[in-house]
Write a protein that holds these residues in place. Structure first.
Motif, PDB file in Angstrom:
ATOM      1  N   UNK A   1       0.845  -9.843  13.452  1.00  0.00           N
ATOM      2  CA  UNK A   1       2.176  -9.438  13.015  1.00  0.00           C
ATOM      3  C   UNK A   1       2.224  -7.918  12.925  1.00  0.00           C
ATOM      4  N   UNK A   2       3.389  -7.352  13.200  1.00  0.00           N
ATOM      5  CA  UNK A   2       3.585  -5.908  13.093  1.00  0.00           C
ATOM      6  C   UNK A   2       4.403  -5.597  11.853  1.00  0.00           C
ATOM      7  N   UNK A   3       3.982  -4.557  11.162  1.00  0.00           N
ATOM      8  CA  UNK A   3       4.655  -4.079   9.963  1.00  0.00           C
ATOM      9  C   UNK A   3       5.072  -2.632  10.204  1.00  0.00           C
ATOM     10  N   UNK A   4       6.299  -2.306   9.898  1.00  0.00           N
ATOM     11  CA  UNK A   4       6.767  -0.915  10.004  1.00  0.00           C
ATOM     12  C   UNK A   4       6.914  -0.376   8.593  1.00  0.00           C
ATOM     13  N   UNK A   5       6.291   0.770   8.360  1.00  0.00           N
ATOM     14  CA  UNK A   5       6.337   1.402   7.041  1.00  0.00           C
ATOM     15  C   UNK A   5       6.965   2.784   7.183  1.00  0.00           C
ATOM     16  N   UNK A   6       7.783   3.130   6.221  1.00  0.00           N
ATOM     17  CA  UNK A   6       8.325   4.487   6.201  1.00  0.00           C
ATOM     18  C   UNK A   6       8.768   4.812   4.794  1.00  0.00           C
ATOM     19  N   UNK A   7       8.933   6.075   4.559  1.00  0.00           N
ATOM     20  CA  UNK A   7       9.395   6.574   3.277  1.00  0.00           C
ATOM     21  C   UNK A   7      10.756   7.226   3.462  1.00  0.00           C
ATOM     22  N   UNK A   8      11.486   6.777   4.474  1.00  0.00           N
ATOM     23  CA  UNK A   8      12.761   7.379   4.827  1.00  0.00           C
ATOM     24  C   UNK A   8      13.854   6.806   3.945  1.00  0.00           C
TER      25      UNK A   8
ATOM     26  N   UNK B   1       0.848  -1.196   0.000  1.00  0.00           N
ATOM     27  CA  UNK B   1       0.000   0.000   0.000  1.00  0.00           C
ATOM     28  C   UNK B   1       0.885   1.249   0.000  1.00  0.00           C
ATOM     29  N   UNK B   2       0.398   2.328  -0.582  1.00  0.00           N
ATOM     30  CA  UNK B   2       1.181   3.561  -0.553  1.00  0.00           C
ATOM     31  C   UNK B   2       1.525   3.949   0.886  1.00  0.00           C
ATOM     32  N   UNK B   3       2.726   4.436   1.101  1.00  0.00           N
ATOM     33  CA  UNK B   3       3.179   4.789   2.452  1.00  0.00           C
ATOM     34  C   UNK B   3       2.592   6.097   2.963  1.00  0.00           C
ATOM     35  N   UNK B   4       1.905   6.829   2.115  1.00  0.00           N
ATOM     36  CA  UNK B   4       1.366   8.115   2.558  1.00  0.00           C
ATOM     37  C   UNK B   4      -0.068   7.997   3.068  1.00  0.00           C
ATOM     38  N   UNK B   5      -0.493   6.786   3.395  1.00  0.00           N
ATOM     39  CA  UNK B   5      -1.833   6.578   3.933  1.00  0.00           C
ATOM     40  C   UNK B   5      -1.810   6.648   5.451  1.00  0.00           C
ATOM     41  N   UNK B   6      -2.975   6.837   6.026  1.00  0.00           N
ATOM     42  CA  UNK B   6      -3.090   6.874   7.484  1.00  0.00           C
ATOM     43  C   UNK B   6      -3.958   5.741   8.014  1.00  0.00           C
ATOM     44  N   UNK B   7      -4.593   4.962   7.124  1.00  0.00           N
ATOM     45  CA  UNK B   7      -5.455   3.852   7.519  1.00  0.00           C
ATOM     46  C   UNK B   7      -5.207   2.679   6.574  1.00  0.00           C
ATOM     47  N   UNK B   8      -4.743   1.571   7.138  1.00  0.00           N
ATOM     48  CA  UNK B   8      -4.418   0.398   6.332  1.00  0.00           C
ATOM     49  C   UNK B   8      -5.434  -0.728   6.487  1.00  0.00           C
ATOM     50  N   UNK B   9      -6.503  -0.497   7.233  1.00  0.00           N
ATOM     51  CA  UNK B   9      -7.518  -1.527   7.429  1.00  0.00           C
ATOM     52  C   UNK B   9      -8.110  -2.035   6.116  1.00  0.00           C
ATOM     53  N   UNK B  10      -8.465  -1.176   5.158  1.00  0.00           N
ATOM     54  CA  UNK B  10      -9.043  -1.695   3.914  1.00  0.00           C
ATOM     55  C   UNK B  10      -8.124  -2.687   3.190  1.00  0.00           C
ATOM     56  N   UNK B  11      -6.824  -2.521   3.311  1.00  0.00           N
ATOM     57  CA  UNK B  11      -5.884  -3.426   2.637  1.00  0.00           C
ATOM     58  C   UNK B  11      -5.855  -4.793   3.315  1.00  0.00           C
ATOM     59  N   UNK B  12      -5.892  -4.809   4.632  1.00  0.00           N
ATOM     60  CA  UNK B  12      -5.938  -6.085   5.359  1.00  0.00           C
ATOM     61  C   UNK B  12      -7.268  -6.794   5.108  1.00  0.00           C
ATOM     62  N   UNK B  13      -8.354  -6.042   5.106  1.00  0.00           N
ATOM     63  CA  UNK B  13      -9.658  -6.647   4.871  1.00  0.00           C
ATOM     64  C   UNK B  13      -9.791  -7.182   3.450  1.00  0.00           C
ATOM     65  N   UNK B  14      -9.219  -6.495   2.481  1.00  0.00           N
ATOM     66  CA  UNK B  14      -9.272  -6.975   1.094  1.00  0.00           C
ATOM     67  C   UNK B  14      -8.558  -8.316   0.963  1.00  0.00           C
ATOM     68  N   UNK B  15      -7.488  -8.497   1.718  1.00  0.00           N
ATOM     69  CA  UNK B  15      -6.735  -9.754   1.647  1.00  0.00           C
ATOM     70  C   UNK B  15      -7.572 -10.928   2.130  1.00  0.00           C
TER      71      UNK B  15
END
Length: 87
Positions: free
Chosen positions: A80-87, A8-22
């Motif tokens: 599971x925990x996922x860390x996302x960044x654009x650094x 998912x794009x890293x500039x999002x603030x809510x990732x629930x729709x991506x987990x639910x789609x899976x």
């Protein structure tokens, strides 16, 4: 679910729709996937409904998404925990 959140794009603030789609691709109810959001601030991890501060996404933001998926009978679950960044 992890793969979808990672892609998912890293500039999002809510990732629930991506987990639910899976889980929906497996024919499971979207409610079998849940997420918890956090972002890294100067004081540590800030948990909440969003993976962004109230001012929104900013470049260099480090986000943590905790994904929990349970089977439809709620007998087995994995987290599971996922860390996302654009650094």
């Amino acid at each position: 679910a992890v793969d979808r959140v990672n892609r998912a794009p890293s500039n999002l603030c809510d990732y629930l729709p991506y987990a639910q789609a899976a889980v929906q691709t497996q024919g499971w109810d979207p409610s079998t996937a849940t997420v918890q959001h956090a972002y890294l601030d100067t004081t540590g991890w800030i948990s909440g409904a969003s993976a962004c501060p109230s001012t929104g996404y900013r470049k260099g933001l480090i986000q943590q998404v905790t994904i929990r998926v349970s089977d439809p009978d709620d007998r087995v679950s994995r987290t599971i925990k996922v860390v996302k960044s654009n650094v």
